[in-house]
Design an enzyme around this catalytic site. Structure first.
Site, PDB file in Angstrom:
ATOM      1  N   HIS A  19     -48.585 -11.846   3.750  1.00  0.00           N
ATOM      2  CA  HIS A  19     -49.255 -12.106   5.030  1.00  0.00           C
ATOM      3  C   HIS A  19     -50.628 -11.428   5.113  1.00  0.00           C
ATOM      4  CE1 HIS A  19     -45.112 -13.257   6.896  1.00  0.00           C
ATOM      5  NE2 HIS A  19     -45.674 -14.244   6.248  1.00  0.00           N
ATOM      6  N   HIS A  42     -43.185 -24.411   3.421  1.00  0.00           N
ATOM      7  CA  HIS A  42     -41.896 -23.778   3.745  1.00  0.00           C
ATOM      8  C   HIS A  42     -42.183 -22.787   4.878  1.00  0.00           C
ATOM      9  CE1 HIS A  42     -41.389 -25.219  -0.366  1.00  0.00           C
ATOM     10  NE2 HIS A  42     -40.076 -25.089  -0.256  1.00  0.00           N
ATOM     11  N   SER A  99     -45.570 -17.052   8.709  1.00  0.00           N
ATOM     12  CA  SER A  99     -46.856 -17.641   8.321  1.00  0.00           C
ATOM     13  C   SER A  99     -47.415 -18.590   9.400  1.00  0.00           C
ATOM     14  CB  SER A  99     -46.744 -18.326   6.955  1.00  0.00           C
ATOM     15  OG  SER A  99     -45.583 -19.104   6.852  1.00  0.00           O
ATOM     16  N   GLU A 117     -40.458 -27.569   7.534  1.00  0.00           N
ATOM     17  CA  GLU A 117     -39.294 -26.679   7.535  1.00  0.00           C
ATOM     18  C   GLU A 117     -38.033 -27.531   7.521  1.00  0.00           C
ATOM     19  OE1 GLU A 117     -38.537 -23.449   7.078  1.00  0.00           O
ATOM     20  OE2 GLU A 117     -36.469 -24.123   7.344  1.00  0.00           O
ATOM     21  N   ASP A 142     -38.975 -32.363   3.459  1.00  0.00           N
ATOM     22  CA  ASP A 142     -39.257 -31.576   2.256  1.00  0.00           C
ATOM     23  C   ASP A 142     -40.754 -31.216   2.128  1.00  0.00           C
ATOM     24  OD1 ASP A 142     -38.940 -30.452  -0.339  1.00  0.00           O
ATOM     25  OD2 ASP A 142     -39.625 -32.352  -1.190  1.00  0.00           O
ATOM     26  N   GLY A 143     -41.019 -29.938   2.046  1.00  0.00           N
ATOM     27  CA  GLY A 143     -42.400 -29.466   2.014  1.00  0.00           C
ATOM     28  C   GLY A 143     -43.140 -29.784   0.726  1.00  0.00           C
ATOM     29  N   ASP A 163     -44.189 -21.343  -0.095  1.00  0.00           N
ATOM     30  CA  ASP A 163     -43.405 -20.110   0.056  1.00  0.00           C
ATOM     31  C   ASP A 163     -41.908 -20.438   0.085  1.00  0.00           C
ATOM     32  OD1 ASP A 163     -42.633 -17.538   0.659  1.00  0.00           O
ATOM     33  OD2 ASP A 163     -43.265 -17.617   2.748  1.00  0.00           O
TER      34      ASP A 163
HETATM   35  C1  LIG Z   1     -39.440 -17.796   2.514  1.00  0.00           C
HETATM   36  S1  LIG Z   1     -39.044 -18.756   3.907  1.00  0.00           S
HETATM   37  C2  LIG Z   1     -40.599 -19.100   4.612  1.00  0.00           C
HETATM   38  C3  LIG Z   1     -41.290 -17.955   5.264  1.00  0.00           C
HETATM   39  C4  LIG Z   1     -42.609 -18.284   5.892  1.00  0.00           C
HETATM   40  N1  LIG Z   1     -43.472 -19.058   5.004  1.00  0.00           N
HETATM   41  C5  LIG Z   1     -43.324 -17.028   6.299  1.00  0.00           C
HETATM   42  O1  LIG Z   1     -44.162 -16.512   5.546  1.00  0.00           O
HETATM   43  O2  LIG Z   1     -43.069 -16.552   7.398  1.00  0.00           O
HETATM   44  C6  LIG Z   1     -38.621 -20.293   3.195  1.00  0.00           C
HETATM   45  C7  LIG Z   1     -38.246 -21.387   4.196  1.00  0.00           C
HETATM   46  O3  LIG Z   1     -38.225 -22.637   3.526  1.00  0.00           O
HETATM   47  C8  LIG Z   1     -37.224 -23.469   4.080  1.00  0.00           C
HETATM   48  N2  LIG Z   1     -36.973 -24.529   3.071  1.00  0.00           N
HETATM   49  C9  LIG Z   1     -36.168 -24.494   1.981  1.00  0.00           C
HETATM   50  N3  LIG Z   1     -36.364 -25.589   1.207  1.00  0.00           N
HETATM   51  C10 LIG Z   1     -37.343 -26.319   1.833  1.00  0.00           C
HETATM   52  C11 LIG Z   1     -38.028 -27.526   1.501  1.00  0.00           C
HETATM   53  N4  LIG Z   1     -37.748 -28.209   0.366  1.00  0.00           N
HETATM   54  N5  LIG Z   1     -38.972 -27.984   2.347  1.00  0.00           N
HETATM   55  C12 LIG Z   1     -39.269 -27.314   3.498  1.00  0.00           C
HETATM   56  N6  LIG Z   1     -38.659 -26.162   3.852  1.00  0.00           N
HETATM   57  C13 LIG Z   1     -37.725 -25.660   3.029  1.00  0.00           C
HETATM   58  C14 LIG Z   1     -36.095 -22.509   4.353  1.00  0.00           C
HETATM   59  O4  LIG Z   1     -35.219 -23.034   5.335  1.00  0.00           O
HETATM   60  C15 LIG Z   1     -36.861 -21.238   4.824  1.00  0.00           C
HETATM   61  O5  LIG Z   1     -36.982 -21.229   6.224  1.00  0.00           O
END
Ligand SMILES: C[S@@+](CC[C@H](N)C(=O)[O-])C[C@H]1O[C@@H](n2cnc3c(N)ncnc32)[C@H](O)[C@@H]1O
Length: 278
Positions: A19, A42, A99, A117, A142-143, A163
């Protein structure tokens, strides 16, 4: 499999590095009047309550943000610490931004955000958090695919944060592949990819995949709390940054010894390497 919840980890040492870099990059992008697009593959929930059962269960923020919030930090950490202080009120630490929370604080009317998400509950929290943020677009999909569908952004200025939770081994390769493909569509964008140090060979493979690719100008930064081990668990955190802001390397050189001093132990270490030149 969607068991990962970032609420357990919000504000930990890995979030501090990630961050702080995100904050510096966003601050840099807002120096020009022209708008830009922020894409978060993500996103998580957007904002976290540190008093809730998740954060309290692990207490990870106590070994991260809590150790530096009230300290005299180097200039490179100032925008990050200032933001956390603004959100909480000086001297308090009740909430911690994910984020999207950090991006929301920096983005202007001319900038837009696309936030992905997959987890239904975190998506719901995120949508609620962004309700009044007009230029935000929240996707429950899907991200990895989402990022590629949005490049290049119309403004031709953009920051992509990737992420993943790394619950599945595939994430290591998928994340790099997404950036390599994204770069072929939008080579002037900035990309930040977070990774945990759990198994050293998985990180080395990511580094090598970048080196073998057509991507240029990649900085790799790592902060390890302890030495690599074959046992399970995250010993360190790292980021690959493609097209970093020009001052970021110097800012990290200033920040890393401080983080080691405040958050680490005598076993801790850091590295900063330009793995691919411009
Ligand atoms: C490490 S966390 C993200 C933290 C955030 N980026 C932050 O810095 O505050 C990862 C997130 O990705 C989500 N996730 C997992 N696979 C995903 C995908 N294929 N596409 C989008 N989100 C996904 C999870 O549910 C989780 O909330």
């Amino acid at each position: 499999m969607l068991s990962y919840r970032h609420a357990f980890h919000a504000g930990n040492f890995a979030d501090v590095l990630k961050h702080a870099v995100l904050t510096l990059t966003l601050e840099y992008l807002t120096r020009k009047e022209k708008g830009f697009t922020y894409i978060d593959s993500h996103s998580g929930a957007g904002m976290y309550q540190l008093a809730d059962a998740y954060a309290q269960k692990t207490g990870e923020f106590k070994d991260g943000i809590a150790k530096i919030i009230n300290e005299q930090a180097p200039e490179a950490l100032a925008p990050y610490i200032e933001l956390i202080n603004q959100l909480n009120g000086h001297g308090e630490l009740d909430i911690y931004p994910g984020s999207p929370g950090i991006a929301k604080a920096f983005l202007r009317r001319q900038d837009s955000a696309n936030l992905f998400e997959l987890h239904p509950s975190d998506h719901e929290f995120l949508a609620e958090f962004c309700q009044r943020w007009k230029k935000s677009h929240i996707h429950n999909s899907d991200g990895y695919k989402g990022v590629l569908g949005l490049l290049p952004p119309p403004s031709r200025r953009g920051l992509v944060l990737i992420d993943p939770p790394y619950e599945i081994k595939d994430d290591y390769q998928k994340a790099v592949k997404t950036i390599v493909k994204g770069y072929s569509k939008f080579a002037t964008g900035t990309y930040i990819l977070w990774y945990p140090v759990v198994k050293r060979e998985l990180v080395e493979k990511m580094t090598n995949d970048f080196i073998k690719s057509s991507v240029k100008n990649v900085l790799q930064v790592e902060f390890c709390m302890s030495e690599d081990t074959d046992e399970y668990g995250m010993t360190g955190t790292g980021l690959f940054i493609v097209n970093p802001p020009w001052q970021l390397k110097t800012q990290l050189q200033e920040m890393l010894p401080y983080l080691k001093d405040k958050l680490g132990t005598s076993d801790s270490s850091f590295s900063l390497t330009q793995i691919i030149e411009e």
